[in-house]
Design a protein around this motif. Structure first.
Motif: not given
Length: 283
Positions: A162-167, A193-198, A173-184, A223-228
Motif C-alpha cells: 500500500d505505502t510504496f504503491a502510493y509513493v 508496491g509489490i516489489l517493495c513488499a516482497w 505513475g502514468r498507466t492506469q491500472l483499473a480505470p473503471l474501478i479506481s482511476p487513481n 502482495p498481488i492479493l493486497a492489490v486485488c
C-alpha cells in the motif's frame, strides 16, 4: 485560483493528513501487536466493528442491505471463538447469527421473502469479508512460538504494498491500472508496491531465521492479493455508488478514508497467510 492549484493543494493536504494519521496509528498497531493477547484483541475488535458498520451502511437504500444488528455481534463472537480456541463457539455464532438475521428480516418484510434472503446473504458476506480475516489475524498472533513473525509478515506485505504503491504511483505513475474501478491507481504504483513488499517480507523472514523455500509462494502471491483487495473494495464503493466508505462521525483515519480503505488489503493477505500456513502444515 486555477483548477491545477486547487488539485495540488488538495493532494498536499491529503498527503499531510495521511502522514500524521500513520505516525499515530502505526505505533499503536505495532505496540498492540508486540503485546499480543487481549491488548491485540482490543485493537482488532473495534476496527472490525467499524469496518462492518461501514460495509453495511455502504448498502443503505438498497434491498440487499445487511444487518449490523445481528452481523456485528455475530462477528465479535466469531473472533472471540478463535481467540479462545473454541471451534464450537464460532460455529454456533455463525449459524445462530445467520438464522436470526433471516428471521428478523422476514419479520420486517413478510411479503418479500427474496429480500429477506438477500439481506441475510449480505450479512453473511460482511461476516466472511471482515470477521473471519480478523479472527485469522488473532489466531496467527496467538501462536506461542512464531505468532509475531507471521503477523509482521502480514503487515510487511500489506503496508509495504500500500505505502510504496502510493509513493511509486505519485512519482512514476502514468498507466492506469483499473480505470473503471479506481482511476487513481497505476500500473507503476502497483509494481513498485509489490516489489517493495516482497523485499520487506523477505527481510523479516531472514531476520527471524524463518526463510524457507516452501514460503516462497506465500510471499510471491501475498502482495498481488493486497492489490486485488484494494481494487475489490474500490469496486464495492462503485457498485454501491459511494465515494468514501467511512461512516459520518466515525472517520478515525483522516486522509486515509474509512476503516475499510485501510484494511481492504489486510483482510485478503491475512486470510491468504493463514490458509497457506494451515495447508503447508506450519500452523
Amino acid at each position: 485560483m486555477s483548477k491545477e492549484l486547487v488539485t495540488n493543494s488538495a493532494e498536499s493536504t491529503n498527503l499531510r493528513d495521511r502522514i500524521i494519521t500513520a505516525s499515530v496509528l502505526v505505533p499503536v498497531a505495532v505496540s498492540a501487536s508486540l503485546a499480543g493477547g487481549w491488548l491485540f484483541l482490543c485493537l482488532a475488535l473495534p476496527l472490525m466493528c467499524l469496518g462492518m458498520l461501514e460495509f453495511f451502511v455502504m448498502e443503505k437504500d438498497t434491498r440487499m442491505q445487511g444487518s449490523s444488528l445481528t452481523g456485528i455481534p455475530t462477528a465479535v463472537v466469531i473472533v472471540l471463538g478463535f481467540y479462545l480456541g473454541s471451534d464450537w463457539l464460532w460455529q454456533a455464532a455463525l449459524g445462530t447469527g445467520i438464522a436470526l438475521t433471516l428471521a428478523l428480516e422476514t419479520a420486517r418484510h413478510p411479503q418479500q421473502p427474496g429480500r429477506a434472503l438477500a439481506q441475510a446473504a449480505m450479512t453473511l458476506c460482511g461476516i466472511l469479508y471482515l470477521a473471519f480475516p480478523t479472527a485469522f489475524l488473532v489466531s496467527l498472533r496467538n501462536r506461542p512460538e512464531d505468532g509475531l513473525i507471521w503477523l509482521f509478515v502480514v503487515y510487511a506485505i500489506t503496508w509495504g504494498t500500500d505505502t510504496f504503491a502510493y509513493v511509486f504511483g505519485r512519482v512514476f505513475g502514468r498507466t492506469q491500472l483499473a480505470p473503471l474501478i479506481s482511476p487513481n491507481k497505476t500500473v507503476e504504483g502497483a509494481v513498485g508496491g509489490i516489489l517493495c513488499a516482497w523485499a520487506l517480507a523477505f527481510f523479516i523472514l531472514l531476520a527471524a531465521g524463518r526463510l524457507e523455500p516452501r514460503l516462497a509462494l506465500m510471499i510471491l502471491v501475498g502482495p498481488i492479493l493486497a492489490v486485488c483487495g484494494d481494487l475489490f473494495e474500490s469496486g464495492l464503493k462503485r457498485f454501491f455508488r459511494v465515494k468514501d466508505s467511512y461512516v459520518v462521525g466515525f472517520n478515525v483515519f483522516p486522509g486515509h478514508g474509512g476503516v475499510l480503505d485501510r484494511i481492504d488489503a489486510l483482510v485478503w493477505v491475512a486470510s491468504w497467510v493463514f490458509f497457506y500456513l494451515m495447508s503447508s502444515g506450519m500452523a
